[in-house]
Design a protein around this motif. Sequence first.
Motif: not given
Length: 359
Positions: A338-359
């Motif tokens: 779980t941690w390998r996935w989450q730490s390599q993809n902190p915002m999941g598949f959406r990356g930067e887009i997720a960062a904006i939407q979740n802020s």
Amino acid sequence: MQMFRTTVFVTGGAGYVGSHTILVLLNAGYEVVAIDNFVNAIPGKDGSIPESLHRVQELTGKSLTFYKMDLLDKESLESIFSKHKLECVIHFAALKSVGESCQIPLDYYRNNIGGTINLVEVMKKFGVKNIIFSSSATVYGAPQYLPLDEKHPVGTSCTNPYGRTKYFIEEILKDVASAEKGWKVILLRYFNPVGAHESGKIGEDPQGIPNNLMPYISQVAVKRRPELQVFGNDFNTPDGTGMRDYIHVMDLAEGHVAVLKNLDAMKTCVAYNLGTGHGYTVLQVIKAFEEATGVKIPYTVVGRRIGDLGSLYADSSLAEKELDWKAKKSLVEMCADTWRWQSQNPMGFRGEIAAIQNS
Ligand code: NAD
Ligand code: UD1
């Protein structure tokens, strides 16, 4: 055991369990045709294939056929069945949030039950009679005894519309199988899927605030959330916190392939529990996560979540016996992956887009 059902139709293939199962299917030599409507998954950058399945193709070096499609669109579904020679269906597509299902029950009934009826009608029309359905331990409701085996009563104490959709679909599929010869209906009752593929390239990517424990912990670990709330410490468990049977998603994915390999020998309609048989409390999961990752998880104990149960864990011996399948991965492996996935993809598949939407 033989492997001749080559083309598998996967609904909800872009999602968490679907993407991991497709990876295992491709590696085992099956061909895959998948659909998803992206209600709970992220479309790919070019819109043609979701990011999760794009990565599955990279990891396996194999390709699959994907259609962006809603199960409620029966005409499009029929067009897929007329275009491809499909031997078996694995049906993951569903809305799955318990809390949301209490607020918008009709959407859950329409999507989960209506979608399944469309699917089965189209299967019937095209003579495809093998279906593996993603059911859930939730169909057992409050346990009358533990561990839960498949003979435990179902449906009577489901406490929410999501759980009832799983129960009703099980009953609908049983009726279909007994009304007409030739059906194979396999009901897989998942316990608590967690973890990710060992590469860290695919994993669970919940939209919005996670409902489930492991994604919440991993988002705290990656500092997307300040702390975990532990829902109650007054249950009848060793440390008072809720106990569940966590199963690694790759073990779960292997369970689907085990069904496909054994399909011919199977009864017309059968249910299997997919769990490990071991229960872990919330505090034990936190400790295992901290040990596996070296990351501290701050938490506060709050009141119980409405409808929460104290302990749930599976007797999966039927699957072990009849499918020659057994969950192998430990809780520490579940946490590390779980941690390998989450730490390599902190915002999941959406990356930067997720960062904006979740802020
Ligand atoms: P998920 O939300 O990640 O995947 C489900 C996928 O189905 C999503 O990608 C969503 O976009 C798609 N979908 C939903 N409705 C659709 C429709 N009408 N047409 C096309 N696509 C549609 O969920 P998951 O965790 O991968 O769960 C897969 C299945 O397993 C679900 O049926 C779920 O109820 C069941 N299940 C999951 C868990 C769990 O904890 N993950 C436990 C028990 C059972
Ligand atoms: C939930 C669903 C259930 C579904 C299952 C698998 C509810 C009420 N039930 O069950 O229908 O089949 O997921 O998807 O949502 N916990 C915390 N803090 C959190 C989150 C969870 O303490 O932020 C605790 C819970 O109280 C529970 C344990 O962690 O004791 C596991 O919770 P969760 O991951 O939500 O799974 P289930 O409760 O089994």
